[in-house]
Every structure is written in structure tokens, then in C-alpha cells.
Write an enzyme that holds these catalytic residues in place. Sequence first.
Site, PDB file in Angstrom:
ATOM      1  N   GLU A   1      32.791  45.322  35.600  1.00 63.38           N
ATOM      2  CA  GLU A   1      32.588  44.186  34.682  1.00 63.38           C
ATOM      3  C   GLU A   1      31.213  43.531  34.750  1.00 63.38           C
ATOM      4  OE1 GLU A   1      35.322  44.619  36.514  1.00 63.38           O
ATOM      5  OE2 GLU A   1      37.011  44.634  35.132  1.00 63.38           O
TER       6      GLU A   1
ATOM      7  N   ASP B   1      37.930  40.724  36.974  1.00 62.84           N
ATOM      8  CA  ASP B   1      39.079  39.819  36.815  1.00 62.84           C
ATOM      9  C   ASP B   1      40.397  40.531  37.131  1.00 62.84           C
ATOM     10  OD1 ASP B   1      39.048  41.368  34.491  1.00 62.84           O
ATOM     11  OD2 ASP B   1      39.648  39.727  33.182  1.00 62.84           O
TER      12      ASP B   1
END
Length: 357
Positions: free
Chosen positions: A156, A164
Site C-alpha cells: 500500500e 490496512d
Amino acid sequence: RGEPTAEGFPVSVLHQMSSHAEPEVLLEKVGRAGVITMNRPKVLNALNLTMIRQIYPQLKKWESDNETDIVIIKGAGDKAFCAGGDIRAVTEAGKVGDSLAQDFFREEYILNNAIGSYRKPYIALIDGITMGGGVGLSVHGRFRVATEKTLFAMPETAIGLFPDVGGGYFLPRLQGKLGLFLALTGFRLKGRDVQRAGVATHFVESKKVPCALSCWFKSLCALFLKTISLLFSVSCPNSVRLFSASSVEGIVKNLKTDGSEFAKKQTETLSKMSPTSLKITLKQLQAGASLSLQDVLVMEYRLSQACMRGYDFYEGVRAVLVDKDQNPKWNPSTLEEVSDQMVEQCFSSLGEKDLTL
Ligand SMILES: *[C@@H]1O[C@H](CO)[C@@H](O)[C@H](O)[C@H]1NC(C)=O
Ligand SMILES: *[C@@H]1O[C@H](CO)[C@@H](O)[C@H](O)[C@H]1NC(C)=O
């Protein structure tokens, strides 16, 4: 309507999208097992909100159904378990103020929590690419079975987001600084290394998967998995210790001072990531190390909404997933320009819009 399968067990399809020939997720009962199949092989089984809304209620039903002993989740096709969330749709929604930008993260994290607190054995067969959202569907479950084809990553920071789906919970609990290393660099773990790192609990060769599945369908799996004792020696590359610094600048300094091939490569990787994402991620993992999965998900929901309000997430998705020029122009563009206050703000409460679990 039950139909015989190759294994000879009756299958009843519990959910299918109305008129579509190919439902994006299959929810079936095979013997006493509930089976979830991520079924978008052309897009590496990417997870979208429609799928989350099908999986979650069925998972809760199976949890209290006395004719279901275990739940198995797997991916269709031979490439991926699930390569991540359908992030492009989320940024498109964010640009026009569509509620998908909130709903996707909220409902995805609620599903991650349901998996993490599941009262029956939950087995994720991560045979193939398992990234981001796909990690959230597997890593919090009791059993994660890798094969030689498993490719794990939390990439990410390359798209201006942060690791996350509970990354703030499981990553700091891996040995040493391994989780922080994986989180900041998006490093890809392959095959047996996925188990050695502790991301997977078990390993089977992919050619033995059909056999393992048929055993799980018969619900012998609980016994089967219990009797396998895992005596693998965990030895993480010594160089990962360079990631023990209290700031991202400190880590970069360690890597530069070290000067080894490994360190040079990681320095180069980090220089391509969003500086804001790197700083958010370090703080997320530092905080997450002493929080419950629920509290981590509440924190991550705040972070997801901060990314939706910011700049880098849109720019990262543009550069990596839309235009594919792999050349994001981050703003701020250097670590030094990302102040502690800017990072701190991303963690602040959303008041009544906070995630509740
Ligand atoms: C999810 O993917 C399916 C299949 O590609 C599609 O029909 C559906 O509209 C998508 N849902 C969302 C919310 O994007
Ligand atoms: C299973 O649940 C059904 C109703 O949902 C109930 O009638 C049945 O007695 C239960 N069986 C057992 C073994 O608990």
C-alpha cells in the site's frame, strides 16, 4: 438443489447474483464445510463491496449453524487467492464524494473483525497472489495454508495508502522488525517463506491441495491441523534489524550507513514510496503493537478516511493502477516535509463517523 461434486459431496449453492452467469463470489455448503470462493479470476479475485456484502452475512450464519463445522475460503483460477481490494473504484468514488469511499473501508474492516473473532475454524487457502484486501480475508483466520505459489505482500505505501485490513495488528506481531520491513517496503514473500514469517500457519504443495480440501470437507481438518506440529526454525534476514529506528528518516539512515546490497535495494524501494504513507505506516505499527484487533481497525478506518481526504492515494492509484506510468508525484515529496503534526492529524477521531465494532 444439491449437485454431486468431484469429491462426491452434495453442493448447494447458497447465493448467486441473480442473472449473472458468473457470480463474483460463490458461497456453498460442501458436506459440513462452508466454502467461500472468490470468483473474479480475470481481475485476480479483487475484492469489492458487492462481495463483502455477500460474504459477511453468510459467514455470520455459518457461525451459528449447527450443521457447519468449518469455513474454507479460497480463490478461483490458478493465479490468485485475492490480489486486494478494488481500490480504483474507491478512489473514483472519493473524487465525486460517493459514499463508497467510506462504505468500502468500513464494511471491509467489519468483515476482517468477524474473521478475527470467528468461533469456528476458518481456513484460508492462500494458493497464489495474496495482497492487501486478500490478506485481510485470510491472516486473521485461525488457519492460513500457503503453497509454493503463494505470493504475499502489503504494497500500500506504493499507492499512497497504508497497510490496512488489520495490518497494524498482525504486522507488529511478526518476529523482530519483519512486519515493519514488509509494511514500509511492500516486500513480497513467496512460498515457504510465507509460513516461515508466520503469515501462514501451514504449508501444502499445490498439487496436494485437492486432497487437503477433501479432507477439510469431511471436517477431519480440525484434527488434521492439530496433529501437524510445526517445528520450523524462524530465521529472518539479519539485515531486517536495520528497520529498528524510531523514525522513517532513522531507518533510511541505517540503510545508507549499512551500504550492503540488501540495504541499497531497500533504500531505493523506500525512495519510491509515498513519504506520507511511510510515516503513517510507522506510527500505525508502533501504536498497533499494543492494541486489540478491534482498536487497530478503528484506528485504520480513521487513517483510510485521512487518505481519502489527502492527495497521495489518488496520485498513487493513478500512477500504479490507472495510467500505469509507475511515476507518482507525491505531495509532500520528501520525508522531511511530512511533519509530525501532519501525521498526527491522520489519527484523529472522526467523532460519530468513527468505525464501531
Ligand atoms: C463488483 O464486481 C462485480 C463483478 O465484476 C460487479 O458486477 C459489481 O458491480 C461490483 N461492485 C462494485 C460495488 O463495484
Ligand atoms: C440444530 O438446529 C436446529 C434448528 O436450527 C434444531 O432443530 C436442531 O435440534 C439442532 N441440532 C442440534 C444437534 O443441536
